[in-house]
Enzyme design. Structure first.
Site, PDB file in Angstrom:
ATOM      1  N   GLU A   1     133.072  58.123 167.572  1.00 46.13           N
ATOM      2  CA  GLU A   1     134.459  57.691 167.794  1.00 46.13           C
ATOM      3  C   GLU A   1     134.579  56.203 167.443  1.00 46.13           C
ATOM      4  O   GLU A   1     135.139  55.396 168.163  1.00 46.13           O
ATOM      5  CB  GLU A   1     134.927  57.956 169.218  1.00 46.13           C
ATOM      6  CG  GLU A   1     136.435  57.906 169.412  1.00 46.13           C
ATOM      7  CD  GLU A   1     136.851  58.159 170.851  1.00 46.13           C
ATOM      8  OE1 GLU A   1     137.063  59.346 171.192  1.00 46.13           O
ATOM      9  OE2 GLU A   1     136.969  57.196 171.633  1.00 46.13           O
TER      10      GLU A   1
ATOM     11  N   ARG B   1     144.207  51.129 183.134  1.00 47.09           N
ATOM     12  CA  ARG B   1     144.286  49.886 183.923  1.00 47.09           C
ATOM     13  C   ARG B   1     145.699  49.314 183.922  1.00 47.09           C
ATOM     14  O   ARG B   1     146.188  48.813 184.926  1.00 47.09           O
ATOM     15  CB  ARG B   1     143.285  48.888 183.334  1.00 47.09           C
ATOM     16  CG  ARG B   1     142.841  47.766 184.197  1.00 47.09           C
ATOM     17  CD  ARG B   1     141.813  46.919 183.438  1.00 47.09           C
ATOM     18  NE  ARG B   1     140.583  47.655 183.228  1.00 47.09           N
ATOM     19  CZ  ARG B   1     139.517  47.567 184.040  1.00 47.09           C
ATOM     20  NH1 ARG B   1     139.581  46.802 185.099  1.00 47.09           N
ATOM     21  NH2 ARG B   1     138.417  48.241 183.801  1.00 47.09           N
TER      22      ARG B   1
ATOM     23  N   ASP C   1     134.427  53.825 174.173  1.00 45.93           N
ATOM     24  CA  ASP C   1     134.760  52.428 174.450  1.00 45.93           C
ATOM     25  C   ASP C   1     134.515  51.987 175.890  1.00 45.93           C
ATOM     26  O   ASP C   1     135.115  51.022 176.363  1.00 45.93           O
ATOM     27  CB  ASP C   1     136.238  52.212 174.113  1.00 45.93           C
ATOM     28  CG  ASP C   1     137.123  53.252 174.802  1.00 45.93           C
ATOM     29  OD1 ASP C   1     138.175  53.578 174.230  1.00 45.93           O
ATOM     30  OD2 ASP C   1     136.759  53.726 175.873  1.00 45.93           O
TER      31      ASP C   1
ATOM     32  N   HIS D   1     143.433  61.074 189.190  1.00 43.25           N
ATOM     33  CA  HIS D   1     142.211  60.634 188.510  1.00 43.25           C
ATOM     34  C   HIS D   1     141.184  60.253 189.573  1.00 43.25           C
ATOM     35  O   HIS D   1     141.542  59.922 190.701  1.00 43.25           O
ATOM     36  CB  HIS D   1     142.528  59.436 187.608  1.00 43.25           C
ATOM     37  CG  HIS D   1     141.472  59.123 186.592  1.00 43.25           C
ATOM     38  ND1 HIS D   1     140.468  58.217 186.843  1.00 43.25           N
ATOM     39  CD2 HIS D   1     141.240  59.610 185.353  1.00 43.25           C
ATOM     40  CE1 HIS D   1     139.678  58.141 185.776  1.00 43.25           C
ATOM     41  NE2 HIS D   1     140.115  58.976 184.860  1.00 43.25           N
TER      42      HIS D   1
ATOM     43  N   GLU E   1     138.680  48.116 176.677  1.00 42.14           N
ATOM     44  CA  GLU E   1     138.203  49.110 175.704  1.00 42.14           C
ATOM     45  C   GLU E   1     138.294  48.642 174.249  1.00 42.14           C
ATOM     46  O   GLU E   1     137.388  48.870 173.463  1.00 42.14           O
ATOM     47  CB  GLU E   1     138.967  50.423 175.866  1.00 42.14           C
ATOM     48  CG  GLU E   1     138.632  51.200 177.128  1.00 42.14           C
ATOM     49  CD  GLU E   1     139.495  50.800 178.314  1.00 42.14           C
ATOM     50  OE1 GLU E   1     139.441  51.482 179.341  1.00 42.14           O
ATOM     51  OE2 GLU E   1     140.226  49.770 178.199  1.00 42.14           O
TER      52      GLU E   1
ATOM     53  N   HIS F   1     145.870  56.971 184.322  1.00 41.27           N
ATOM     54  CA  HIS F   1     144.700  56.295 184.889  1.00 41.27           C
ATOM     55  C   HIS F   1     144.387  54.961 184.234  1.00 41.27           C
ATOM     56  O   HIS F   1     143.495  54.254 184.680  1.00 41.27           O
ATOM     57  CB  HIS F   1     143.459  57.184 184.789  1.00 41.27           C
ATOM     58  CG  HIS F   1     142.887  57.239 183.405  1.00 41.27           C
ATOM     59  ND1 HIS F   1     143.505  57.919 182.377  1.00 41.27           N
ATOM     60  CD2 HIS F   1     141.775  56.678 182.865  1.00 41.27           C
ATOM     61  CE1 HIS F   1     142.779  57.780 181.275  1.00 41.27           C
ATOM     62  NE2 HIS F   1     141.736  57.033 181.537  1.00 41.27           N
TER      63      HIS F   1
HETATM   64  C1  LIG Z   1     141.338  53.503 175.761  1.00 45.61           C
HETATM   65  C2  LIG Z   1     141.053  54.959 175.846  1.00 45.61           C
HETATM   66  O1  LIG Z   1     141.910  55.776 175.646  1.00 45.61           O
HETATM   67  N1  LIG Z   1     139.773  55.323 176.172  1.00 45.61           N
HETATM   68  C3  LIG Z   1     139.456  56.732 176.304  1.00 45.61           C
HETATM   69  C4  LIG Z   1     138.740  56.947 177.600  1.00 45.61           C
HETATM   70  O2  LIG Z   1     138.854  58.293 177.912  1.00 45.61           O
HETATM   71  P1  LIG Z   1     140.195  59.053 178.372  1.00 45.61           P
HETATM   72  O3  LIG Z   1     141.357  58.134 178.410  1.00 45.61           O
HETATM   73  O4  LIG Z   1     140.295  60.230 177.505  1.00 45.61           O
HETATM   74  O5  LIG Z   1     139.799  59.431 179.880  1.00 45.61           O
HETATM   75  P2  LIG Z   1     140.320  60.669 180.749  1.00 45.61           P
HETATM   76  O6  LIG Z   1     141.786  60.800 180.577  1.00 45.61           O
HETATM   77  O7  LIG Z   1     139.759  60.467 182.098  1.00 45.61           O
HETATM   78  O8  LIG Z   1     139.575  61.940 180.120  1.00 45.61           O
HETATM   79  C5  LIG Z   1     140.321  62.803 179.310  1.00 45.61           C
HETATM   80  C6  LIG Z   1     139.552  64.087 179.169  1.00 45.61           C
HETATM   81  O9  LIG Z   1     139.285  64.599 180.474  1.00 45.61           O
HETATM   82  C7  LIG Z   1     139.883  65.884 180.613  1.00 45.61           C
HETATM   83  N2  LIG Z   1     140.314  65.996 182.015  1.00 45.61           N
HETATM   84  C8  LIG Z   1     141.366  65.249 182.491  1.00 45.61           C
HETATM   85  C9  LIG Z   1     141.743  65.360 183.812  1.00 45.61           C
HETATM   86  C10 LIG Z   1     141.041  66.243 184.676  1.00 45.61           C
HETATM   87  O10 LIG Z   1     141.335  66.387 185.877  1.00 45.61           O
HETATM   88  N3  LIG Z   1     139.998  66.968 184.147  1.00 45.61           N
HETATM   89  C11 LIG Z   1     139.616  66.852 182.838  1.00 45.61           C
HETATM   90  O11 LIG Z   1     138.678  67.521 182.405  1.00 45.61           O
HETATM   91  C12 LIG Z   1     140.993  65.927 179.594  1.00 45.61           C
HETATM   92  O12 LIG Z   1     141.273  67.259 179.180  1.00 45.61           O
HETATM   93  C13 LIG Z   1     140.384  65.117 178.446  1.00 45.61           C
HETATM   94  O13 LIG Z   1     139.514  65.900 177.668  1.00 45.61           O
HETATM   95  O14 LIG Z   1     137.352  56.640 177.457  1.00 45.61           O
HETATM   96  C14 LIG Z   1     136.685  57.478 176.515  1.00 45.61           C
HETATM   97  C15 LIG Z   1     135.176  57.301 176.589  1.00 45.61           C
HETATM   98  O15 LIG Z   1     134.841  56.044 176.055  1.00 45.61           O
HETATM   99  C16 LIG Z   1     137.214  57.168 175.139  1.00 45.61           C
HETATM  100  O16 LIG Z   1     136.670  58.088 174.213  1.00 45.61           O
HETATM  101  C17 LIG Z   1     138.730  57.217 175.086  1.00 45.61           C
HETATM  102  O17 LIG Z   1     139.099  56.415 173.942  1.00 45.61           O
END
Ligand SMILES: CC(=O)N[C@@H]1[C@@H](OP(=O)(O)OP(=O)(O)OC[C@H]2O[C@@H](n3ccc(=O)[nH]c3=O)[C@H](O)[C@@H]2O)O[C@H](CO)[C@@H](O)[C@@H]1O
Length: 371
Positions: free
Chosen positions: A117, A202, A95, A232, A131, A200
């Protein structure tokens, strides 16, 4: 000449979730070209096992206005979608504005679009913004929609999307299992219980982070609880956390980690406190109770399985729910049973096979009669 597929990668979660698919496509003889948008300018595909794939770099860093970023990605990508380099299929994940930009470019060039997804809905365009709107728009444009769960597929059917819907599981579980295969067995009773925090989104930026920070400061009074917050890469979030929590003797602020290290940290945490989408998918599989720092989620399956609970960003709700899990062993155990509400870890090969079948159908002379 094998079909040409473009895989759009802009952010860490996209790289994590698309790496298993890139490998599965390559194994199926459909080696993709990465479109690295530059949304997270420091993103290095090699860190996610994607270093050997051909890559198109767009150098489009994120913008304050996510729609402008999506349009910048689309216009920068457009020239590469004409002539001999024209791909047969554009694949986007999730997203982000990179995913939306890739979708807009594909449709403008008449190139079929696949969405990995697909169908996640909070049913609130404002939460999360942008998103939710990105996902709805991408799903309207896609010819192939890979929904992680039956509930995601039902959302797509309700919206009467025009593309082919397939329930495949989320590739996040594939990526997690690949890492767990490399990690040593989990050691039980590894020191004092740890509360692991990430934040992280918004809706938790700036002053909205204050109640979360105050909750952590209050929880730090529990003498036997260790608190670690993984910062983040978003500078706004890191600054807010450092301002409120920096230097606190009982709260450790950690730099963003490489995914293997993060999974190891999640796996040994006692409780997770996070607004992350991907961690909502990883926590149930690892059997670590997750309190979600959001008032709504597009991943209700983790709530339904009992592994996650929405606590919003109210200071007192956060403290009360963490304390409840610390003080009530049966409440804790109920949330700590591993489950796979987001798929079995075989989503990537399923998606790769479906892409191969779909492309083969497009190449058959009579395919127009089949559609
Ligand atoms: C609205 C919403 O929910 N949107 C999401 C957003 O992604 P998110 O919210 O999951 O983003 P983060 O939390 O940054 O990533 C998480 C991943 O990163 C790993 N991680 C975390 C900290 C770190 O220091 N090292 C790491 O490796 C962690 O284990 C995990 O696997 O956009 C994606 C793409 O569009 C979407 O798919 C997804 O819906």
């Amino acid at each position: 000449m094998p079909p040409s597929l473009f895989l759009v990668v802009g952010t860490r979660p996209e790289a994590i979730k698309l790496a298993p698919l890139a490998h599965a496509l390559a194994a199926a003889g459909l080696t993709p070209t990465l479109v690295v948008t530059g949304q997270h300018s420091l993103l290095d595909p090699a860190e996610y096992g994607l270093g050997t794939y051909p890559a198109l770099r767009l150098h489009c860093p994120s913008k304050e206005d996510p729609r402008l970023h999506a349009e910048a990605v689309a216009s920068t990508l457009a020239p590469f979608l004409r002539g001999a380099a024209r791909p047969d299929l554009m694949i986007v994940q999730g997203d982000t504005s990179s995913a939306l930009g890739g979708a807009l470019a594909a449709v403008a060039a008449g190139i079929p679009l696949a969405h990995v997804e697909a169908g996640l809905r909070s049913h609130d365009l404002a939460l999360p913004w942008p998103e939710e709107g990105n996902r709805v728009e991408i799903d309207r444009l896609a010819s192939l929609l890979f929904a992680a769960t039956e509930e995601n597929a039902a959302n797509l059917v309700a919206e009467k999307v025009r593309g082919e819907i397939h329930v495949t599981g989320n590739t996040a579980v594939d990526a997690l299992f690949a890492i767990l295969d490399d990690l040593p067995p989990r050691v039980e009773g590894h020191g004092l219980p740890r509360l692991l925090v990430t934040c992280h989104r918004r809706e938790n930026w700036g002053t909205a982070f204050t109640p979360i920070g105050l909750a952590l400061i209050e929880l730090a009074q529990v003498p036997w609880l260790r608190i670690e917050m993984v910062l983040h890469s978003n500078p706004a979030m890191a600054a807010a956390a450092r301002l409120l929590l920096g230097g606190h003797p009982r709260i450790r602020l950690l730099q963003p980690m490489e995914h293997h290290a993060m999974v190891a940290a999640i796996r040994t945490a006692h409780i997770l406190l996070s607004d992350s989408g991907g961690i909502q998918e990883e926590a149930p599989a690892l059997g670590v109770p997750l309190l979600v720092l959001r008032s709504t989620t597009e991943r209700p399956e983790g709530i339904a399985s009992g592994n996650s609970l929405l606590v919003g960003n109210d200071r007192y709700d956060i403290v009360d729910n963490v304390r409840r899990l610390l003080d009530d062993p049966s409440a804790y155990r109920a949330m700590a049973v591993p489950a796979l509400p987001f798929g079995d870890g075989k989503a990537a090969p399923r998606i790769a096979e479906l892409c191969g079948q779909w492309l083969a159908r497009q190449r058959r002379p009579d395919h127009a009669l089949i559609a």
